[in-house]
Design an enzyme around this catalytic site. Structure first.
Site, PDB file in Angstrom:
ATOM      1  N   HIS A   1       0.833  -1.210   0.000  1.00 23.63           N
ATOM      2  CA  HIS A   1       0.000   0.000   0.000  1.00 23.63           C
ATOM      3  C   HIS A   1       0.872   1.266   0.000  1.00 23.63           C
ATOM      4  O   HIS A   1       0.717   2.139  -0.854  1.00 23.63           O
ATOM      5  CB  HIS A   1      -0.915  -0.024   1.239  1.00 23.63           C
ATOM      6  CG  HIS A   1      -1.823   1.153   1.358  1.00 23.63           C
ATOM      7  ND1 HIS A   1      -3.152   1.112   0.984  1.00 23.63           N
ATOM      8  CD2 HIS A   1      -1.616   2.409   1.811  1.00 23.63           C
ATOM      9  CE1 HIS A   1      -3.708   2.291   1.214  1.00 23.63           C
ATOM     10  NE2 HIS A   1      -2.803   3.100   1.719  1.00 23.63           N
ATOM     11  N   GLU A   2       1.803   1.324   0.942  1.00 23.50           N
ATOM     12  CA  GLU A   2       2.630   2.535   1.055  1.00 23.50           C
ATOM     13  C   GLU A   2       3.558   2.681  -0.150  1.00 23.50           C
ATOM     14  O   GLU A   2       3.868   3.802  -0.554  1.00 23.50           O
ATOM     15  CB  GLU A   2       3.411   2.549   2.370  1.00 23.50           C
ATOM     16  CG  GLU A   2       2.550   2.482   3.652  1.00 23.50           C
ATOM     17  CD  GLU A   2       1.455   3.538   3.768  1.00 23.50           C
ATOM     18  OE1 GLU A   2       1.601   4.631   3.182  1.00 23.50           O
ATOM     19  OE2 GLU A   2       0.430   3.256   4.434  1.00 23.50           O
TER      20      GLU A   2
ATOM     21  N   HIS B   1       1.702   4.576  -2.744  1.00 23.91           N
ATOM     22  CA  HIS B   1       1.798   6.017  -2.461  1.00 23.91           C
ATOM     23  C   HIS B   1       3.181   6.549  -2.858  1.00 23.91           C
ATOM     24  O   HIS B   1       3.304   7.602  -3.479  1.00 23.91           O
ATOM     25  CB  HIS B   1       1.612   6.274  -0.959  1.00 23.91           C
ATOM     26  CG  HIS B   1       0.189   6.237  -0.490  1.00 23.91           C
ATOM     27  ND1 HIS B   1      -0.793   7.022  -1.040  1.00 23.91           N
ATOM     28  CD2 HIS B   1      -0.410   5.541   0.520  1.00 23.91           C
ATOM     29  CE1 HIS B   1      -1.949   6.804  -0.393  1.00 23.91           C
ATOM     30  NE2 HIS B   1      -1.741   5.905   0.554  1.00 23.91           N
TER      31      HIS B   1
ATOM     32  N   GLU C   1      -4.638   8.001  -2.897  1.00 23.91           N
ATOM     33  CA  GLU C   1      -5.126   6.726  -2.368  1.00 23.91           C
ATOM     34  C   GLU C   1      -5.432   5.744  -3.506  1.00 23.91           C
ATOM     35  O   GLU C   1      -5.366   4.529  -3.311  1.00 23.91           O
ATOM     36  CB  GLU C   1      -6.363   6.981  -1.495  1.00 23.91           C
ATOM     37  CG  GLU C   1      -6.813   5.799  -0.660  1.00 23.91           C
ATOM     38  CD  GLU C   1      -5.846   5.394   0.463  1.00 23.91           C
ATOM     39  OE1 GLU C   1      -4.848   6.105   0.688  1.00 23.91           O
ATOM     40  OE2 GLU C   1      -6.103   4.362   1.103  1.00 23.91           O
TER      41      GLU C   1
HETATM   42 ZN   LIG Z   1      -3.201   5.188   1.928  1.00 24.12          ZN
END
Ligand SMILES: [Zn+2]
Length: 494
Positions: free
Chosen positions: A264-265, A268, A294
């Site tokens: 997830h990160e 980003h 996001e």
């Molecule tokens: Zn996030």
């Protein structure tokens, strides 16, 4: 970056110290969450407040110049973007009086301390007067900022430019019934389990660190401009285009949690890292919105990371490092990665139920800001809506209304961007498929074509285009939830 237009060039020059103040603040925030000694919070708080004042001053000084720039014609996309972003900043700091800003910041810090205690004791009544104060301050902020239609629009726009209540009513109105139907079928079929033995297996932290290092290698994270550390709550910090940091945490059990937080990160981080370095030190060296940000993390975490092909890519690596996987097939691991369980806690929610948690928070925030819902009625409203959407009812405030930190810090208007992220990820999947064979490339471990596509279409331009403009240029529509519903239907029901 420079501009042939003297006015835009002056804005760029005035922006440099603002960029540096944000750079310093970003690094101090990262340090606060990672390595800062426990008792150092007082001088850190002082430094944050002083840096914020310096930034406000510099932005106010730029306001007149930016206003003049609005009358210019014949500008390039970049020049228009620079003036658009600078105008948004200037509008905020010239509309909201310093006294209200100071009160918002101070209340946010004090209320967060109270919220932590209230959550620990599971007692909403402790937090209630603080939430009332925050709602009151946010309504004042909305009045100062100005809005068309609903006052909540002014607050939404801070997190997602031009986002309105009518957008969100349309988005959730379209999304929620479809998700309920898919969820009902998935639960009835039982192919995607609500529990899995691997979820309660303890892991060795060193072994898991090696798995996460392999995940970074598969994703091709750069070694010289990126680093990963440990913090209580995982986050990404874009300090500069050439300095992006993420964190994860090791809870010692349920290994998918740390692994998917890393993916997830990294989603980003790639957005920040793949921006055009030529935008550095300008107002455009930032992501266009939280929703688009996001979408990148969710695209990598869910669409890529939880796919069959990615599971196949990971499986031999997991087997090599995690001895407890002996006896579990690739299919077992895939189902463990894609458990579906209606639950009370947003951060634990799966792909199918996550957006219900956001729809609920959206309804509450909208009604708090319009004055339709008094703070005293929020816990009961929360519990009723949870039961209606997810089919489970909190037994206490800690697992209900007190679970998130956002409101205590004044972040009203933030939550909807989580759902926008899922929705935009669905739209991007629908679009990228026309250019890149996702399945084959992921199966072969070749993620470069996907990364290049995202760089060219989404990351490179930074904040040059507003989130709606970016979507219209690339996708010919904005925030259409149908693509997310289609993706989930294909994944879970075919
Ligand atoms: Zn996030």
């Amino acid at each position: 970056m420079s501009s042939p237009n003297p006015l835009v060039q002056e804005v760029l020059e005035k922006y440099r110290p603002i960029w540096a103040l944000e750079h310093a603040t970003g690094l101090l925030e990262w340090d606060l969450e990672t390595f800062m000694p426990e008792d150092a919070s007082k001088p850190r708080g002082f430094a944050f407040a002083q840096l914020a004042l310096m930034k406000q001053e510099r932005i106010r000084e730029m306001a007149g110049l930016v206003a003049k720039g609005q009358k210019l014609d014949g500008l390039s996309d970049y020049e228009r973007g620079i003036l658009r972003v600078a105008k948004r900043e200037a509008h905020y700091y010239t509309s909201v009086p310093p006294k209200l800003l100071e009160e918002l910041n101070r209340t946010g810090i004090e209320a967060t301390v109270v919220w932590r205690r209230a959550r620990r004791k599971s007692d909403f009544s402790l937090f209630k007067p603080w939430l009332e104060k925050i709602v009151d301050l946010k309504r004042q902020e909305a009045e100062k900022l100005g809005y068309e239609g609903h006052p909540y629009n002014a607050l939404l726009d801070r997190f997602e430019e031009e986002l309105t209540v009518s957008d969100l009513d349309w988005i959730f109105g379209g999304l929620i019934p479809g998700l309920k139907r898919i969820l009902g079928k998935v639960l009835a079929e039982g192919k995607f389990p609500a529990t899995h033995p691997l979820a309660s297996v303890k892991y060795d932290e060193e072994e898991m660190r090696r798995v996460n290092a392999e995940v970074l290698r598969i994703l091709g994270m750069p070694e010289k401009t990126f680093r990963m550390d440990v913090s209580t709550h995982p986050f990404t910090s874009g300090i500069a285009v050439e300095d992006v940091r993420i964190t994860t945490r090791y809870e010692g059990v349920d290994f998918k949690a740390t692994m998917y937080s890393v993916i997830h990160e990294c989603g980003h981080a790639l957005y920040e890292l793949q921006m055009d370095p030529g935008l550095e030190y300008t107002p455009l060296a930032r992501t266009t919105s939280l929703g688009v940000h996001e979408s990148q993390s969710r695209f990598w975490e869910n669409v890529i990371g939880r796919s069959r092909e990615f599971t196949g890519l990971l499986y031999p690596i997991l087997r090599k490092h995690l001895p407890f996987l002996e006896g579990y097939s690739e299919e077992d691991v895939y189902r463990y990665f894609n458990m579906v369980k209606p639950s009370l806690i947003r951060v634990d929610a799966d792909e199918l139920t996550y957006n219900f948690h956001i729809a609920l928070r959206y309804e509450i925030e909208k009604k708090l800001i319009s004055g339709e819902l008094p703070v005293s009625e929020v816990p009961a409203y929360w519990n009723d809506k949870m039961e209606e959407f997810v089919g489970v009812r909190p037994k206490n405030d800690a697992e209900g209304v007190l679970q998130d930190i956002h409101w205590s810090g004044g972040g009203i208007g933030y939550f909807p961007t989580y759902s926008l992220g899922n929705i935009i990820a669905g739209m991007i999947l629908n679009r990228i498929r026309k250019d890149v064979n996702i399945k084959d490339n992921v199966r072969n471990g070749n993620l470069t074509p996907i990364k290049i596509w995202l760089k060219d279409q989404v990351h490179n331009s930074g904040a040059t285009y507003s989130p709606k403009e970016l979507q219209r240029r690339l996708l010919n529509e904005t925030y259409n939830p149908q693509h997310l519903a289609n993706y989930l239907e294909q994944k879970y029901l075919e």
